[in-house]
Write an enzyme that holds these catalytic residues in place. Structure first.
Site: not given
Ligand SMILES: Cc1cc2nc3c(=O)[nH]c(=O)nc-3n(C[C@H](O)[C@H](O)[C@H](O)COP(=O)(O)OP(=O)(O)OC[C@H]3O[C@@H](n4cnc5c(N)ncnc54)[C@H](O)[C@@H]3O)c2cc1C
Ligand code: SF4
Lengths: 295, 323
Positions: A21, A247-248, A252
């Protein structure tokens, strides 16, 4: 980044979109900054011959690294555009905002000018901005957090394990897009389930050759192995310091805890610790039988 | 890589038998197994003989005695979905449904399922093992998690078919056409133990093909099932399994056939277990005894002793589900 005289935007970026995305989220960032509709944004990306540098797709870092760069490029374009509009409208630049493809005065909304009518843009046909991502704030560690819950059923006669429910809760700070976030975490759960339940590389100890180098013997989970109930929850914490988009990253952490959660659920169900992955009937049956012997 | 071969599509069984008698000829039914073997260079082919033009080998029909005739080209899906088979011979319907994946079941045939080559990864992989004419069985000192605990010697494959054990339990007969005419055999006698010949899995001579499978009528008071244990929910061969065909009269087991799958180079019938069941009420205690007896004499290899408790557990569970 290029803003063209017809009001459309082209973003040239090294970041890949491996189904995650990236293009969607990058368009959102640009649309927010430039006030143009999403369908006017074209992302030209991930071509070593023609696009800008970006790191590889890994480390859950495409959003936190490439989106701030996109935002910076958009800000540069925006600054040029507003300056051009301010000259034409004879208003101070601080008074102007971009929305719906128009430059609007924040004091008097009647005063506006279509982006495509800004003379600077008409003259040049294109406004160009370049953005980069600088280092993180000094002294601040930026980490995502995730926790997974698994519910399993174990057939103690045969060692078969059925994962009946999975739940993921994740802190990625700002969720850029609910759909791509949820899809990413759902996919991570299935990938983690593969590690926990079915996937394993088998090497022949005599020759070192791989025994199961095909899609039948190397077992990725099938639709029948994925639980019908698999839920994703975003913790939605705010982190304004991590970068300019807040946003981080997502990828994962969505796959790291799954296998451990399944192993813990198996332990909770039958009291046996399985120290290796995946938890297959051969592995679990051997442990259950050994325990049976010990009494 | 796929070798280059001649493709033949005979119009009669006689013609098929003739072209198949030539050296290097291979039968092609659904091709789901054959093409994989050719691509992976497990064996070669000079000619590939498609059975698809042989209408005699198709269709399911009732026989005069109330049994069933299933053509060798009937697909596993047709068997799995056939209401008559699910009712009269449930072990077979369940075996067919448990095999492979929906796409493979739509394409794979019953004849091909019985005659498919083994799945040992050394056999399928880049290893010149004994079954391929080499000297070594790599499984003995190697990765033998999925290998045999019964009936191995020189080679330790497990028979891959999920329909073979049900057919043996149901006392099915296989009809064979060949250069010397036709013959019939109990399905039980179709398969070859490695001690007899470790390079082939069936008794079929060159030029012989399976034409149909005959099921005797269902037993009065008959019950049956196929239980397969596997590592993932679909598209996976048996780690171990069991086909049961029992008949119950006045609350007691009147007849029993118990055949294990995934444990031996052939469908592994356990007559001692059948004897233990016949003449008695099937209760939890007898089921446990029967399960224990089913794995008696097992000879696990270095990496598959889990199969002993697994099969014991599957047999016990299967028997209890019929109580
Ligand atoms: C990925 C995968 C997973 C699978 N999983 C399972 C499983 O879980 N359980 C299971 O039971 N099976 C499984 N199978 C096997 C599958 O069911 C078989 O491939 C199928 O039944 C074979 O049918 P076919 O008609 O395609 O055979 P083909 O590929 O056409 O033939 C298979 C072999 O049998 C011979 N043959 C075919 N028909 C005849 C005949 N009438 N007379 C004589 N010889 C003949 C061919 O020469 C060939 O050697 C799996 C196969 C694959 C590829
Ligand atoms: S078990 Fe049979 S097929 Fe497998 S390596 Fe040994 S000889 Fe070859």
């Amino acid at each position: 980044m290029k803003l063209f005289s017809d009001g459309s935007v082209n973003v040239n970026t090294g970041a890949a979109d491996i189904g995650t995305g990236t293009k969607t989220v990058m368009s959102q960032v640009v649309a927010e900054e430039l006030g143009v509709p999403l369908e006017k944004i074209q992302i030209e990306h991930a071509d070593t011959g023609t696009t800008q540098y970006s790191g590889p797709s890994g480390g859950s870092k495409t959003v936190p690294s490439d989106m701030p760069a996109a935002r910076a490029a958009a800000i540069e374009v925006r600054t040029k555009l507003l300056k051009g509009a301010a000259d034409e409208m004879k208003l101070p630049v601080e008074e102007l905002a971009l929305a719906g493809g128009e430059v609007v005065s924040t004091k008097d909304p009647a005063k506006k000018l279509a982006v495509t009518a800004v003379p600077l843009l008409q003259r040049q046909q294109v406004l160009v901005g370049v953005g980069t991502r600088g280092p993180n704030v000094e002294g601040k560690v930026i980490s995502m957090f995730a926790t997974h819950f698994a519910e399993v059923e174990v057939n103690t006669r045969t060692g078969e394990v059925t994962v009946t429910r999975l739940l993921a809760a994740q802190d990625s700070a700002r969720v850029m897009n609910r759909l791509t976030f949820e899809c990413q975490v759902q996919g991570g759960l299935v990938m983690g389930l593969g590690l926990g339940r079915t996937e394993e590389r088998v090497l022949d100890r005599q020759t070192g050759k791989m025994c199961n180098a095909n899609w039948h013997d190397y077992k990725i989970p099938t639709a029948l192995d994925v639980p019908a109930e698999q839920k994703v929850h975003s913790v939605d914490l705010v982190d304004t310091e991590c970068n300019t988009v807040g946003a981080k990253g997502v990828g994962e952490p969505s796959t790291i805890p799954t296998a451990a959660a399944i192993a813990n659920a198996v332990h909770d169900a039958v009291g046996v610790r399985v120290p290796d992955s995946p938890i297959t009937p051969p592995r679990l049956m051997a442990l259950l039988a050994a325990r049976g012997k010990k009494g | 890589m796929l070798p280059s071969f001649r493709y033949v599509r005979p119009r009669s069984v006689a013609e098929a038998v003739k072209v198949l008698s030539e050296p290097g000829a291979r039968v092609h039914a659904g091709g789901t197994d054959l093409l994989g073997c050719l691509r992976d260079e497990v064996f070669d082919a000079k000619s590939v003989v498609s059975l698809s033009g042989l209408s005699d080998l198709k269709g399911i029909s009732e026989t005069k005695d109330g049994g069933l005739r299933i053509g060798a080209l009937v697909t596993l899906s047709e068997i799995a979905w056939h209401p008559g088979i699910a009712k009269g011979w449930p072990a077979l319907a369940q075996g067919a449904a448990a095999a492979a994946s929906p796409q493979l079941r739509n394409q794979g045939t019953l004849g091909g399922n019985l005659c498919q080559r083994p799945r040992c990864w050394y056999f399928r992989g880049d290893f010149d093992c004994a079954r391929k004419g080499g000297e070594l069985c790599y499984a003995v000192e190697g990765e033998n998690t999925y290998h045999a605990i019964f009936g191995g010697s020189g080679c330790f494959i497990v028979h891959p078919s999920d329909t073979a054990s049900p057919l043996v339990a149901l006392q099915a007969t296989v009809r064979i056409a060949g250069p010397k005419g036709t013959r019939s055999l109990p399905v039980e006698k179709l398969f070859v133990l490695p001690a007899v010949d470790h390079t082939r899995e069936t008794v079929l001579a060159p030029g012989e093909i399976v034409t149909e499978i005959l099921l005797p009528p269902p037993l009065a008071g008959g019950k049956g099932l196929y239980r397969k244990v596997r590592a993932r929910g679909a598209w996976d061969f048996a780690l171990g399994g069991v086909a049961l065909a029992l008949s119950v009269k006045d609350g007691k087991v009147a007849a029993a056939r118990v055949v294990l799958s995934g444990v031996a180079p052939v469908p592994w019938r356990v007559p001692e277990v059948e004897k233990l069941l016949v003449g008695h009420v099937l209760d939890a205690k007898r089921a446990a005894e029967a399960a224990e007896l089913a794995v008696k004499g097992a000879e696990p290899m270095s990496g598959n002793d889990y199969k002993v408790p697994l099969v014991r557990g599957a047999v016990e569970e299967a028997l209890l589900s019929l109580v």
